[in-house]
Design an enzyme around this catalytic site. Structure first.
Site, PDB file in Angstrom:
ATOM      1  N   LYS A  34       0.768  -1.010   0.022  1.00  0.00           N
ATOM      2  CA  LYS A  34       0.082  -0.012  -0.041  1.00  0.00           C
ATOM      3  C   LYS A  34       0.958   1.375   0.032  1.00  0.00           C
ATOM      4  O   LYS A  34       1.767   1.350   0.688  1.00  0.00           O
ATOM      5  CB  LYS A  34      -1.126   0.013   1.257  1.00  0.00           C
ATOM      6  CG  LYS A  34      -1.991   1.316   1.172  1.00  0.00           C
ATOM      7  CD  LYS A  34      -2.473   1.304   2.561  1.00  0.00           C
ATOM      8  CE  LYS A  34      -1.495   2.128   3.440  1.00  0.00           C
ATOM      9  NZ  LYS A  34      -1.807   3.393   3.727  1.00  0.00           N
ATOM     10  N   ASP A  57      -3.308   4.523  -1.781  1.00  0.00           N
ATOM     11  CA  ASP A  57      -4.232   4.994  -0.685  1.00  0.00           C
ATOM     12  C   ASP A  57      -4.258   6.548  -0.531  1.00  0.00           C
ATOM     13  O   ASP A  57      -3.453   6.818   0.092  1.00  0.00           O
ATOM     14  CB  ASP A  57      -3.745   4.189   0.606  1.00  0.00           C
ATOM     15  CG  ASP A  57      -4.657   4.813   1.817  1.00  0.00           C
ATOM     16  OD1 ASP A  57      -5.935   5.160   1.628  1.00  0.00           O
ATOM     17  OD2 ASP A  57      -4.065   4.418   2.967  1.00  0.00           O
ATOM     18  N   LYS A  88      -7.226   8.558  -0.697  1.00  0.00           N
ATOM     19  CA  LYS A  88      -8.301   8.955   0.054  1.00  0.00           C
ATOM     20  C   LYS A  88      -8.954  10.305  -0.616  1.00  0.00           C
ATOM     21  O   LYS A  88      -9.242  11.112   0.068  1.00  0.00           O
ATOM     22  CB  LYS A  88      -8.210   9.098   1.476  1.00  0.00           C
ATOM     23  CG  LYS A  88      -7.939   8.036   2.431  1.00  0.00           C
ATOM     24  CD  LYS A  88      -7.657   8.091   3.604  1.00  0.00           C
ATOM     25  CE  LYS A  88      -7.217   6.760   4.580  1.00  0.00           C
ATOM     26  NZ  LYS A  88      -5.825   6.468   4.308  1.00  0.00           N
ATOM     27  N   ASP A  97     -13.108  15.719  -2.835  1.00  0.00           N
ATOM     28  CA  ASP A  97     -13.402  17.013  -3.354  1.00  0.00           C
ATOM     29  C   ASP A  97     -14.396  17.036  -4.171  1.00  0.00           C
ATOM     30  O   ASP A  97     -15.396  16.199  -4.242  1.00  0.00           O
ATOM     31  CB  ASP A  97     -12.141  17.114  -4.198  1.00  0.00           C
ATOM     32  CG  ASP A  97     -11.636  18.934  -4.076  1.00  0.00           C
ATOM     33  OD1 ASP A  97     -12.684  19.684  -4.280  1.00  0.00           O
ATOM     34  OD2 ASP A  97     -10.491  19.019  -4.046  1.00  0.00           O
ATOM     35  N   THR A  99     -10.567   3.972  10.728  1.00  0.00           N
ATOM     36  CA  THR A  99     -10.409   2.972  11.816  1.00  0.00           C
ATOM     37  C   THR A  99      -9.856   3.394  13.200  1.00  0.00           C
ATOM     38  O   THR A  99      -9.505   3.144  14.381  1.00  0.00           O
ATOM     39  CB  THR A  99      -9.509   1.803  11.575  1.00  0.00           C
ATOM     40  OG1 THR A  99      -8.185   2.289  11.132  1.00  0.00           O
ATOM     41  CG2 THR A  99     -10.241   0.705  10.332  1.00  0.00           C
ATOM     42  N   ARG A 131       2.719  -1.381  10.743  1.00  0.00           N
ATOM     43  CA  ARG A 131       3.660  -1.148  11.676  1.00  0.00           C
ATOM     44  C   ARG A 131       3.850  -2.731  12.505  1.00  0.00           C
ATOM     45  O   ARG A 131       5.143  -3.051  12.969  1.00  0.00           O
ATOM     46  CB  ARG A 131       3.323  -0.334  13.008  1.00  0.00           C
ATOM     47  CG  ARG A 131       3.797   1.141  12.518  1.00  0.00           C
ATOM     48  CD  ARG A 131       3.169   2.276  13.263  1.00  0.00           C
ATOM     49  NE  ARG A 131       1.605   2.291  13.193  1.00  0.00           N
ATOM     50  CZ  ARG A 131       0.930   3.174  13.432  1.00  0.00           C
ATOM     51  NH1 ARG A 131       1.598   4.074  14.563  1.00  0.00           N
ATOM     52  NH2 ARG A 131      -0.288   3.343  13.379  1.00  0.00           N
TER      53      ARG A 131
END
Length: 239
Positions: free
Chosen positions: A32, A59, A61, A64, A121, A213
Site C-alpha cells: 500500500k 491509498d 483518499k 473534493d 479505523t 507497523r
C-alpha cells in the site's frame, strides 16, 4: 506471498521503501502506498514498484468536488494500480465521477478497483458523534456508506474488520472489503481503535488486509509477514 495482504509502505522516501523490501526479502508482495510516500515521490514510486512486480493499493483518499476527483482519477488510471480510493463522505455524485474518471483515463484492459473509505479505523463511536457530529451507531453508518458506495459504482470499501461481515451481508459477497487496523497476535494497537488479528479478519468477512507497523517495525519483518500469512490462512489457529 499472499495476494490478500498488503504491507503499508509508510516511509518518507522510495529509497527507504526499496531498502526495506529488498533487505527483508519481501519480493513481489502486495503493498500500500499512502499520502506520505506518494506526495514525496509522485508516480515514479508506483512505476518502480510495478517494475518489481508488486501489486499496489494507492491509498490517497480523494475527497473534493466531483469534477476535480474525476480529473484526478483519470490521471491516476494510467498508473494501473490494483486499487485506489476516495472518501465515501464525498457523496454519491463524487463516487460516480471517480469511477467515470478511472474508466475514461485507462489506456488498456487493466481495471483498477475503486474503493471508498467508510469511517476511519482511528475513530470510535464517541469521536464520530461528538466531533464529526454524525449521529447514530458507528456500525450502521459504516454499512450505510458501503451501500452508498456500491450504488454509486464503487467496487468495495475500506472498513474496520468489525464491520466487514455486516457489509458483506448488505452489499453481497462480490463487494470487496479492505481492512486496515490489522495487528498480529503479539502486537499493540498504536493509534488505531478498531483493530483485529488476521485470523479474526478472515473469519469476519475481510477480503484484503492492510498491515503496517506490525510488520514494518518488527524486529524481523520477513518473519512477521510470514506470521501474518499463517494467521490469515489458518483463521488464526496457529499450531
Amino acid at each position: 506471498m499472499s495476494k490478500s495482504i498488503y504491507i503499508a509502505l509508510d516511509f518518507p522516501t522510495w529509497e527507504e521503501s526499496r531498502q526495506f523490501l529488498s533487505e527483508n526479502g519481501l519480493h513481489e508482495i502486495p503493498v500500500k502506498v499512502g499520502m506520505e510516500l506518494f506526495y514525496r515521490e509522485g508516480p515514479r514510486v508506483i512505476e518502480n514498484l510495478k517494475e518489481n512486480n508488486h501489486p499496489v493499493f494507492l491509498d490517497l483518499k480523494l475527497h473534493d468536488i466531483p469534477t476535480t476527483v474525476m480529473k484526478a482519477m483519470s490521471n491516476l488510471a494510467n498508473l494501473e494500480v490494483d486499487m485506489v480510493n476516495v472518501h465515501a463522505l464525498g457523496g454519491s455524485e463524487m463516487i460516480k465521477r471517480a469511477k467515470e474518471g478511472l474508466e475514461s483515463g485507462s489506456n488498456s484492459s487493466h481495471q483498477t478497483k475503486l474503493i471508498a473509505v467508510t469511517i476511519l479505523t482511528s475513530m470510535d463511536n464517541e469521536t464520530m458523534n461528538q466531533e464529526i457530529l454524525l449521529p447514530g451507531e458507528l456500525e450502521k453508518n459504516t454499512v450505510h456508506f458501503a451501500n452508498l458506495a456500491k450504488q454509486s459504482g464503487a467496487d468495495g470499501v475500506v472498513c474496520s474488520v468489525h464491520e466487514a461481515q455486516k457489509i458483506k451481508d448488505a452489499c453481497g459477497i462480490a463487494f470487496s472489503t479492505v481492512t486496515p487496523g490489522i495487528r498480529l497476535q503479539q502486537s499493540g494497537n498504536d493509534d488505531q481503535k478498531r483493530v483485529a488479528t488476521p485470523g479474526f479478519a478472515r473469519k469476519n468477512g475481510a477480503d484484503f488486509l492492510v498491515i503496517g507497523r506490525s510488520i514494518t517495525k518488527a524486529e524481523n519483518p520477513y518473519e512477521a509477514y510470514q506470521q501474518a500469512v499463517k494467521e490469515w490462512e489458518t483463521d488464526g489457529i496457529i499450531k
